[in-house]
Design an enzyme around this catalytic site. Structure first.
Site, PDB file in Angstrom:
ATOM      1  N   GLU A 107      -4.391  -3.782  -7.054  1.00 12.64           N
ATOM      2  CA  GLU A 107      -4.636  -1.964  -7.832  1.00 12.64           C
ATOM      3  C   GLU A 107      -5.109  -1.023  -6.457  1.00 12.64           C
ATOM      4  O   GLU A 107      -5.256  -0.338  -6.888  1.00 12.64           O
ATOM      5  CB  GLU A 107      -5.079  -2.074  -9.225  1.00 12.64           C
ATOM      6  CG  GLU A 107      -4.599  -3.098  -9.613  1.00 12.64           C
ATOM      7  CD  GLU A 107      -5.147  -2.754 -11.932  1.00 12.64           C
ATOM      8  OE1 GLU A 107      -5.163  -1.407 -11.604  1.00 12.64           O
ATOM      9  OE2 GLU A 107      -4.993  -3.756 -12.250  1.00 12.64           O
ATOM     10  N   SER A 154       0.632  -1.393  -0.048  1.00 17.77           N
ATOM     11  CA  SER A 154       0.187   0.163   0.198  1.00 17.77           C
ATOM     12  C   SER A 154       0.536   1.494   0.010  1.00 17.77           C
ATOM     13  O   SER A 154       0.667   2.009  -0.546  1.00 17.77           O
ATOM     14  CB  SER A 154      -1.135  -0.490   1.048  1.00 17.77           C
ATOM     15  OG  SER A 154      -1.889  -0.812   1.513  1.00 17.77           O
TER      16      SER A 154
HETATM   17  C1  LIG Z   1      -3.143 -11.541  -6.607  1.00 26.61           C
HETATM   18  C2  LIG Z   1      -2.163 -10.503  -6.930  1.00 26.61           C
HETATM   19  C3  LIG Z   1      -1.271  -9.566  -8.119  1.00 26.61           C
HETATM   20  C4  LIG Z   1      -1.220  -8.759  -8.000  1.00 26.61           C
HETATM   21  N1  LIG Z   1      -0.361  -7.909  -9.151  1.00 26.61           N
HETATM   22  C5  LIG Z   1       0.229  -7.192  -8.731  1.00 26.61           C
HETATM   23  C6  LIG Z   1       1.054  -6.508 -10.358  1.00 26.61           C
HETATM   24  O1  LIG Z   1       0.687  -7.742 -11.057  1.00 26.61           O
HETATM   25  N2  LIG Z   1       1.220  -5.683  -9.686  1.00 26.61           N
HETATM   26  C7  LIG Z   1       2.009  -5.099  -8.662  1.00 26.61           C
HETATM   27  O2  LIG Z   1       2.699  -4.378  -8.653  1.00 26.61           O
HETATM   28  N3  LIG Z   1       1.120  -5.705  -7.321  1.00 26.61           N
HETATM   29  C8  LIG Z   1       0.143  -6.837  -7.680  1.00 26.61           C
HETATM   30  N4  LIG Z   1      -0.378  -6.783  -6.763  1.00 26.61           N
HETATM   31  C9  LIG Z   1      -0.257  -6.093  -5.149  1.00 26.61           C
HETATM   32  C10 LIG Z   1      -1.256  -5.536  -4.813  1.00 26.61           C
HETATM   33  O3  LIG Z   1      -1.066  -4.282  -5.527  1.00 26.61           O
HETATM   34  C11 LIG Z   1      -1.120  -5.712  -3.152  1.00 26.61           C
HETATM   35  O4  LIG Z   1      -1.007  -7.100  -2.119  1.00 26.61           O
HETATM   36  C12 LIG Z   1      -1.966  -4.676  -2.153  1.00 26.61           C
HETATM   37  O5  LIG Z   1      -1.550  -3.073  -2.991  1.00 26.61           O
HETATM   38  C13 LIG Z   1      -2.012  -4.554  -0.889  1.00 26.61           C
HETATM   39  O6  LIG Z   1      -0.041  -4.339  -0.792  1.00 26.61           O
HETATM   40  P1  LIG Z   1      -0.201  -5.434   0.596  1.00 26.61           P
HETATM   41  O7  LIG Z   1       0.221  -6.576  -0.102  1.00 26.61           O
HETATM   42  O8  LIG Z   1       1.981  -5.244   0.735  1.00 26.61           O
HETATM   43  O9  LIG Z   1      -0.555  -5.060   1.756  1.00 26.61           O
HETATM   44  P2  LIG Z   1      -0.421  -4.240   2.630  1.00 26.61           P
HETATM   45  O10 LIG Z   1      -0.269  -2.570   2.226  1.00 26.61           O
HETATM   46  O11 LIG Z   1       0.467  -4.776   4.083  1.00 26.61           O
HETATM   47  O12 LIG Z   1      -2.029  -4.540   3.606  1.00 26.61           O
HETATM   48  C14 LIG Z   1      -2.043  -4.942   4.284  1.00 26.61           C
HETATM   49  C15 LIG Z   1      -3.587  -4.168   4.908  1.00 26.61           C
HETATM   50  O13 LIG Z   1      -3.380  -3.077   5.787  1.00 26.61           O
HETATM   51  C16 LIG Z   1      -4.216  -1.674   5.011  1.00 26.61           C
HETATM   52  N5  LIG Z   1      -3.351  -0.610   5.011  1.00 26.61           N
HETATM   53  C17 LIG Z   1      -2.250  -0.141   4.703  1.00 26.61           C
HETATM   54  N6  LIG Z   1      -1.600   0.914   4.920  1.00 26.61           N
HETATM   55  C18 LIG Z   1      -3.291   1.313   5.527  1.00 26.61           C
HETATM   56  C19 LIG Z   1      -3.845   2.833   5.741  1.00 26.61           C
HETATM   57  N7  LIG Z   1      -2.577   4.028   5.259  1.00 26.61           N
HETATM   58  N8  LIG Z   1      -4.787   2.590   6.647  1.00 26.61           N
HETATM   59  C20 LIG Z   1      -5.014   1.936   6.274  1.00 26.61           C
HETATM   60  N9  LIG Z   1      -4.824   0.578   6.266  1.00 26.61           N
HETATM   61  C21 LIG Z   1      -3.818   0.231   5.617  1.00 26.61           C
HETATM   62  C22 LIG Z   1      -4.961  -2.908   3.486  1.00 26.61           C
HETATM   63  O14 LIG Z   1      -5.848  -2.194   3.397  1.00 26.61           O
HETATM   64  C23 LIG Z   1      -4.500  -4.350   4.161  1.00 26.61           C
HETATM   65  O15 LIG Z   1      -6.119  -4.107   5.123  1.00 26.61           O
HETATM   66  C24 LIG Z   1      -1.090  -8.512  -6.258  1.00 26.61           C
HETATM   67  C25 LIG Z   1      -1.431  -8.798  -5.806  1.00 26.61           C
HETATM   68  C26 LIG Z   1      -1.650 -10.417  -5.481  1.00 26.61           C
HETATM   69  C27 LIG Z   1      -2.688 -10.838  -4.279  1.00 26.61           C
END
Ligand SMILES: Cc1cc2nc3c(=O)[nH]c(=O)nc-3n(C[C@H](O)[C@H](O)[C@H](O)COP(=O)(O)OP(=O)(O)OC[C@H]3O[C@@H](n4cnc5c(N)ncnc54)[C@H](O)[C@@H]3O)c2cc1C
Length: 387
Positions: free
Chosen positions: A364, A131
């Site tokens: 996304e 994120s």
């Molecule tokens: C199947 C799949 C395909 C994907 N494809 C791509 C791709 O092609 N390219 C790419 O670059 N990425 C890709 N991603 C990555 C995806 O965009 C990220 O997983 C997503 O943006 C969330 O990041 P994270 O998993 O690190 O979760 P985190 O950022 O660790 O979030 C964990 C939780 O904390 C919450 N959170 C985080 N920050 C805050 C805040 N400031 N306030 C409140 N809540 C918060 C989030 O909403 C979530 O509920 C993919 C992911 C999956 C699972």
């Protein structure tokens, strides 16, 4: 904006037929084998599905945003994995070049993305940066006429199939945030790139993600998108604004499929001597789903028209992505409920869709990140958006 109603109708008819005759019948095989049959991918290439959004000058259809979301509503009535294989070429895997690439970069890469000869992937997320994407730590250090890239990208859609990555990396380590990030075009076969084992996921079998590891990978200076350092985060956000409208449209497509399947089931399933669709409590679930589906569809078409009109739609895109993905989750849950025990059994597509659509609320930009984008924008404006 629909440029030509007749052509759009023709394209929509082709997609509708392809979904009905080729994709939906192959869904179970894809789920079982975790692979989209080569013949289907070849047909997608032939129809031109990989180049829907690439400008016509580079061999694509050059669809407007409105045309694209209308098509996505239809296409995503089949399992999301089918959209995924061509989705990156039409979205996050090509749009960095389409929006911000130099003329040379467009000439070199877009025709091969449009034809589907190359699969494009978008590499932003890292093990320590999701994120908070601006905190990414992958580095690209200038060394003569190449950048030397080091770092790991995570969950990268289509990485195992990719021929080309749009990579976001830090060119200025002194700048910790977005300003130090640049975007690059990186050929997947370049020395120093390792693609990890495909991730094992909750759903969307047939669509693959994996880690991509860069170890002293040498990327030509000419592959810096737009030819300017420090613009990469802005490029990524422009790509994601557009992507969020398309994901919203995919949620509408999936929700309409789930609702159709559920209607068919509730009309045929009898309890207490009559079809369960006659019960008002079942009808309430169907009605809530229909109303929310209509709302999501309407807002996405509106935002798409605004984007075609040249307006800044980043807030609209976040509203669409948030509302449509949450709507899709609620529809999936109601549809499982209306199926009763059958909804929990894998013989029925709704069980698979329930797992598949869960992703829409996460990638996304999670729902929480969309809330932050919208909330911050409102706080800055000090007034509601009046449209
Ligand atoms: C199947 C799949 C395909 C994907 N494809 C791509 C791709 O092609 N390219 C790419 O670059 N990425 C890709 N991603 C990555 C995806 O965009 C990220 O997983 C997503 O943006 C969330 O990041 P994270 O998993 O690190 O979760 P985190 O950022 O660790 O979030 C964990 C939780 O904390 C919450 N959170 C985080 N920050 C805050 C805040 N400031 N306030 C409140 N809540 C918060 C989030 O909403 C979530 O509920 C993919 C992911 C999956 C699972």
């Amino acid at each position: 904006m629909i440029r030509d109603q007749d052509t759009q109708r023709l394209l929509l008819d082709t997609v509708t037929r392809f979904v009905r005759e080729r994709l939906i019948p192959a869904e179970e095989e894809v789920a079982e084998t975790d692979r989209i049959p080569d013949a289907i991918v070849a047909e997608m290439r032939e129809i031109g599905f990989f180049g829907l959004t690439v400008p016509e000058a580079y061999g694509g259809f050059g669809l407007t945003m409105e045309e694209e979301v209308e098509l996505t509503f239809e296409l995503t009535r089949a399992s999301p994995a089918f959209r995924s294989i061509m989705g990156t070429n039409n979205g996050i895997g090509s749009q960095g070049i389409v929006i911000d690439g130099t003329p040379e970069q467009k000439d070199k890469w877009l025709p091969r993305l449009a034809s589907g000869e190359l699969i494009g992937s978008f590499a932003l997320t890292e093990p320590g940066s999701g994120s908070d994407a601006a905190s990414l730590t992958t580095t690209a250090k200038l060394d003569g006429d190449v950048y030397v890239v080091n770092g790991t990208k995570r969950y990268i859609t289509n990485a195992p199939e990719a021929g080309l990555f749009t990579l976001m990396a830090r060119t200025d380590p002194a700048q910790k945030g977005a300003a130090g990030v640049s975007a690059f075009i990186v050929e997947a076969g370049s020395p120093g790139i390792t693609v990890g084992k495909p991730d094992r996921k909750m759903g969307q079998r047939g669509a693959h993600t994996a880690d991509v590891i860069f170890e002293n990978c040498r990327v030509p200076v000419g592959n810096l998108i737009g030819g300017r350092e420090g613009q990469g985060f802005k490029t990524a956000m422009k790509v994601l604004d557009k992507g969020r409208l398309t994901i919203g449209a995919a949620c509408v497509g999936a929700a309409s499929r789930m609702l159709d399947d559920t209607l068919a089931y509730t009309l045929s399933r009898k309890q207490f001597g009559e079809p369960i669709a006659n019960f008002q409590l079942i009808q309430a679930m169907l009605a809530d789903s229909q109303a929310e589906l209509y709302a999501a569809r309407s807002m996405i078409v509106d935002a798409a028209r605004r984007r075609d009109d040249g307006q800044d739609v980043s807030i609209h895109a976040s509203c669409c992505k948030m509302f449509a993905s949450e709507m899709c989750g609620r529809v999936a849950d109601r549809c499982v409920q209306a199926h009763g025990g059958a909804g929990y059994i894998s013989d029925y597509p709704i069980e698979r869709f329930f797992r598949d659509v869960r992703l829409f609320r996460i990638y996304e930009g999670t729902t929480q990140i969309q809330q932050l984008i919208i909330g911050r924008a409102l706080a800055k404006r000090g007034s509601a958006m009046t449209y």
